[in-house]
Design a protein around this motif. Structure first.
Motif, PDB file in Angstrom:
ATOM      1  N   GLN A   1      10.542  46.844  42.713  1.00 23.76           N
ATOM      2  CA  GLN A   1       9.786  48.418  42.867  1.00 23.76           C
ATOM      3  C   GLN A   1       8.753  48.864  42.520  1.00 23.76           C
ATOM      4  OE1 GLN A   1      12.375  47.406  42.315  1.00 23.76           O
ATOM      5  NE2 GLN A   1      13.016  47.039  44.452  1.00 23.76           N
ATOM      6  N   TYR A   2       8.230  48.693  41.420  1.00 22.57           N
ATOM      7  CA  TYR A   2       6.990  49.286  40.295  1.00 22.57           C
ATOM      8  C   TYR A   2       6.322  48.382  40.405  1.00 22.57           C
ATOM      9  CZ  TYR A   2       4.170  51.140  36.863  1.00 22.57           C
ATOM     10  OH  TYR A   2       3.749  51.910  35.728  1.00 22.57           O
ATOM     11  N   ILE A   3       6.129  47.472  41.347  1.00 25.99           N
ATOM     12  CA  ILE A   3       4.793  46.867  41.811  1.00 25.99           C
ATOM     13  C   ILE A   3       4.578  46.972  42.703  1.00 25.99           C
ATOM     14  CG2 ILE A   3       3.604  44.521  41.698  1.00 25.99           C
ATOM     15  CD1 ILE A   3       5.746  42.861  39.656  1.00 25.99           C
ATOM     16  N   THR A   4       5.223  47.479  43.569  1.00 20.60           N
ATOM     17  CA  THR A   4       4.517  48.186  44.964  1.00 20.60           C
ATOM     18  C   THR A   4       4.038  49.228  44.756  1.00 20.60           C
ATOM     19  OG1 THR A   4       6.430  46.917  46.145  1.00 20.60           O
ATOM     20  CG2 THR A   4       5.617  48.334  47.688  1.00 20.60           C
ATOM     21  N   ALA A   5       4.476  50.446  44.129  1.00 24.19           N
ATOM     22  CA  ALA A   5       4.131  51.352  43.784  1.00 24.19           C
ATOM     23  C   ALA A   5       2.701  50.886  43.261  1.00 24.19           C
ATOM     24  CB  ALA A   5       4.828  52.262  42.808  1.00 24.19           C
ATOM     25  N   GLU A   6       2.374  50.612  43.073  1.00 21.32           N
ATOM     26  CA  GLU A   6       1.378  50.566  41.793  1.00 21.32           C
ATOM     27  C   GLU A   6      -0.230  49.491  42.568  1.00 21.32           C
ATOM     28  OE1 GLU A   6       0.187  52.332  39.462  1.00 21.32           O
ATOM     29  OE2 GLU A   6       2.359  52.625  38.930  1.00 21.32           O
ATOM     30  N   ASP A   7       0.622  49.180  43.467  1.00 20.90           N
ATOM     31  CA  ASP A   7      -0.245  47.783  44.301  1.00 20.90           C
ATOM     32  C   ASP A   7      -1.786  48.239  45.287  1.00 20.90           C
ATOM     33  OD1 ASP A   7      -1.342  45.717  46.102  1.00 20.90           O
ATOM     34  OD2 ASP A   7      -0.033  45.105  47.508  1.00 20.90           O
ATOM     35  N   CYS A   8      -2.294  49.539  43.989  1.00 26.16           N
ATOM     36  CA  CYS A   8      -3.362  50.231  45.639  1.00 26.16           C
ATOM     37  C   CYS A   8      -4.059  49.199  44.868  1.00 26.16           C
ATOM     38  CB  CYS A   8      -2.783  51.724  44.226  1.00 26.16           C
ATOM     39  SG  CYS A   8      -3.256  51.403  42.512  1.00 26.16           S
ATOM     40  N   ASP A   9      -5.408  50.129  45.881  1.00 29.86           N
ATOM     41  CA  ASP A   9      -7.143  49.638  45.254  1.00 29.86           C
ATOM     42  C   ASP A   9      -7.471  50.175  44.234  1.00 29.86           C
ATOM     43  OD1 ASP A   9     -10.108  50.163  45.812  1.00 29.86           O
ATOM     44  OD2 ASP A   9      -9.991  49.293  47.361  1.00 29.86           O
ATOM     45  N   LEU A  10      -7.834  49.532  43.077  1.00 37.27           N
ATOM     46  CA  LEU A  10      -8.231  49.499  41.992  1.00 37.27           C
ATOM     47  C   LEU A  10      -9.638  50.274  41.667  1.00 37.27           C
ATOM     48  CD1 LEU A  10      -7.493  46.321  39.783  1.00 37.27           C
ATOM     49  CD2 LEU A  10      -6.243  48.137  40.263  1.00 37.27           C
ATOM     50  N   LEU A  11     -10.562  50.146  42.805  1.00 41.65           N
ATOM     51  CA  LEU A  11     -11.515  50.678  43.595  1.00 41.65           C
ATOM     52  C   LEU A  11     -11.531  52.387  43.926  1.00 41.65           C
ATOM     53  CD1 LEU A  11     -15.022  51.022  42.400  1.00 41.65           C
ATOM     54  CD2 LEU A  11     -15.353  50.463  44.665  1.00 41.65           C
ATOM     55  N   ASP A  12     -10.284  52.263  44.192  1.00 43.37           N
ATOM     56  CA  ASP A  12     -10.438  53.908  44.346  1.00 43.37           C
ATOM     57  C   ASP A  12      -9.626  54.402  43.677  1.00 43.37           C
ATOM     58  OD1 ASP A  12     -10.085  54.555  46.836  1.00 43.37           O
ATOM     59  OD2 ASP A  12      -9.381  53.432  47.698  1.00 43.37           O
ATOM     60  N   LEU A  13      -9.105  53.810  42.678  1.00 43.83           N
ATOM     61  CA  LEU A  13      -8.153  54.797  41.635  1.00 43.83           C
ATOM     62  C   LEU A  13      -9.099  54.941  40.622  1.00 43.83           C
ATOM     63  CD1 LEU A  13      -5.313  55.253  39.917  1.00 43.83           C
ATOM     64  CD2 LEU A  13      -5.149  52.916  38.913  1.00 43.83           C
ATOM     65  N   LEU A  14     -10.075  54.242  40.345  1.00 38.12           N
ATOM     66  CA  LEU A  14     -11.260  54.266  38.500  1.00 38.12           C
ATOM     67  C   LEU A  14     -11.773  55.609  39.881  1.00 38.12           C
ATOM     68  CD1 LEU A  14     -12.833  53.999  36.609  1.00 38.12           C
ATOM     69  CD2 LEU A  14     -14.210  52.129  38.130  1.00 38.12           C
ATOM     70  N   CYS A  15     -12.597  55.679  41.058  1.00 38.68           N
ATOM     71  CA  CYS A  15     -13.264  56.480  41.721  1.00 38.68           C
ATOM     72  C   CYS A  15     -12.145  57.766  41.137  1.00 38.68           C
ATOM     73  CB  CYS A  15     -13.692  56.509  43.313  1.00 38.68           C
ATOM     74  SG  CYS A  15     -14.506  55.269  43.060  1.00 38.68           S
ATOM     75  N   SER A  16     -11.321  57.262  41.898  1.00 37.80           N
ATOM     76  CA  SER A  16     -10.037  58.864  41.723  1.00 37.80           C
ATOM     77  C   SER A  16     -10.342  59.635  39.862  1.00 37.80           C
ATOM     78  CB  SER A  16      -8.910  59.137  41.963  1.00 37.80           C
ATOM     79  OG  SER A  16      -7.642  58.099  40.991  1.00 37.80           O
ATOM     80  N   ARG A  17     -10.488  58.825  39.297  1.00 43.24           N
ATOM     81  CA  ARG A  17     -10.525  59.066  38.216  1.00 43.24           C
ATOM     82  C   ARG A  17     -11.685  60.088  37.086  1.00 43.24           C
ATOM     83  NH1 ARG A  17      -5.694  57.940  38.498  1.00 43.24           N
ATOM     84  NH2 ARG A  17      -4.842  56.538  36.761  1.00 43.24           N
ATOM     85  N   PHE A  18     -12.561  59.678  37.887  1.00 43.59           N
ATOM     86  CA  PHE A  18     -14.080  60.520  38.209  1.00 43.59           C
ATOM     87  C   PHE A  18     -13.760  61.294  39.019  1.00 43.59           C
ATOM     88  CE2 PHE A  18     -15.084  56.331  35.673  1.00 43.59           C
ATOM     89  CZ  PHE A  18     -15.742  57.301  34.992  1.00 43.59           C
ATOM     90  N   ASN A  19     -13.266  61.582  39.616  1.00 38.23           N
ATOM     91  CA  ASN A  19     -13.269  62.999  41.270  1.00 38.23           C
ATOM     92  C   ASN A  19     -14.391  62.554  41.605  1.00 38.23           C
ATOM     93  OD1 ASN A  19     -10.907  64.434  39.623  1.00 38.23           O
ATOM     94  ND2 ASN A  19     -12.216  64.832  38.229  1.00 38.23           N
ATOM     95  N   VAL A  20     -14.316  61.500  42.301  1.00 38.43           N
ATOM     96  CA  VAL A  20     -15.415  61.037  44.062  1.00 38.43           C
ATOM     97  C   VAL A  20     -14.814  60.041  44.775  1.00 38.43           C
ATOM     98  CG1 VAL A  20     -18.466  61.541  42.438  1.00 38.43           C
ATOM     99  CG2 VAL A  20     -16.947  59.660  42.203  1.00 38.43           C
ATOM    100  N   ALA A  21     -15.194  60.220  45.683  1.00 40.17           N
ATOM    101  CA  ALA A  21     -14.404  59.388  46.710  1.00 40.17           C
ATOM    102  C   ALA A  21     -15.740  57.967  46.899  1.00 40.17           C
ATOM    103  CB  ALA A  21     -15.151  60.249  48.474  1.00 40.17           C
ATOM    104  N   LYS A  22     -14.836  57.226  47.075  1.00 39.77           N
ATOM    105  CA  LYS A  22     -15.122  55.486  47.133  1.00 39.77           C
ATOM    106  C   LYS A  22     -16.491  55.564  48.713  1.00 39.77           C
ATOM    107  CE  LYS A  22     -12.833  51.696  48.869  1.00 39.77           C
ATOM    108  NZ  LYS A  22     -11.669  50.754  48.627  1.00 39.77           N
ATOM    109  N   THR A  23     -17.028  54.805  47.895  1.00 38.78           N
ATOM    110  CA  THR A  23     -17.922  54.688  48.882  1.00 38.78           C
ATOM    111  C   THR A  23     -18.665  53.523  49.534  1.00 38.78           C
ATOM    112  OG1 THR A  23     -20.290  55.324  50.334  1.00 38.78           O
ATOM    113  CG2 THR A  23     -20.200  55.014  47.526  1.00 38.78           C
TER     114      THR A  23
END
Length: 239
Positions: free
Chosen positions: A13-35
């Motif tokens: 269940q934890y893995i499913t919850a963390e199955d996110c787009d890593l570039l999206d996650l990185l962009c969110s850490r810098f408060n910008v939208a992926k492009t």
């Protein structure tokens, strides 16, 4: 790895919850939208990224690719990876970002004509790496933007394998037995690529490097076991 470190036992269940787009996650850490860039387009010198929140804004964008530009096909797109030069200088030994002119300041968000919200104009730095898909994961941990070991390990090894940490031989045997050919190829390619990126870019976080090296060593040993089992099966088949 030291036996005093906590066991990493992520659930499915934890893995499913963390199955996110890593570039999206990185962009969110810098408060910008992926492009993205249009396929087969040239790498620009600057890029406007949409700002989600005016805080902790990146200083540059890396246009990351793992094949020479001369070999790009009509559909190839480099990854556009935001980064802060101060965090990179602190977290990595390599020098991939050209020095800024004296007196330069960090980019400031601005409003664009005929568009809602704020944007930030960032200089683009082309970067050829051994393995582009693992760069977002490397930067999340290498820049200190992510510290969850579970998130890292779940990207490198199957859950049943992680459950045997820190017994590398047992982990390798389980990986060799449980993974399908496609799953094994996927893990092997990603782990090898991430390890090559580490050797190329030189992150300073020793614990991160140790975890990735363990995952890569387990993968290599699992491959030996699979090859040995395959050879044994072939020789045991009657002619």
């Amino acid at each position: 790895m030291s036996g005093s470190q906590p066991r990493l036992l992520p659930s499915k269940q934890y893995i499913t919850a963390e199955d996110c787009d890593l570039l999206d996650l990185l962009c969110s850490r810098f408060n910008v939208a992926k492009t993205t860039l249009e396929p087969a387009s040239e790498i620009p010198t600057t890029l406007d990224m949409r700002v989600k929140q005016d805080a902790h804004i990146p200083s540059h964008v890396l246009a990351v690719f793992d094949i020479p530009e001369s070999e790009w096909g009509s559909s190839y797109q480099p990854l556009l990876v935001p980064i802060r030069v101060d965090l990179f200088t602190r977290g990595f030994r390599s020098k991939i970002i050209p020095p800024s002119p004296p007196g330069s300041t960090f980019p400031v968000p601005h409003c664009a004509e005929h568009a809602e919200g704020q944007f930030v104009t960032l200089p683009v730095v082309p970067l050829l790496v051994p393995h582009a898909p693992s760069i977002p994961l490397l930067f999340l941990f290498g820049l200190g933007l992510e510290t969850r070991s579970h998130l890292l390990c779940c990207r490198l090894l199957p859950a049943d394998v992680i459950g045997e940490f820190p017994a590398p031989l047992t982990m390798a045997n389980i990986m060799a037995t449980l993974c399908s050919d496609d799953q094994f190829r996927e893990h092997s390619k990603f782990n090898q690529g991430l390890w090559k990126n580490i050797l190329s870019l030189g992150p300073r976080d020793a614990h991160f490097i140790e975890l990735v090296q363990t995952a890569w060593n387990v993968t290599v040993e699992a491959r030996r076991i699979r090859q040995r089992n395959t050879a044994s099966h072939i020789t045991s088949v009657p002619i």
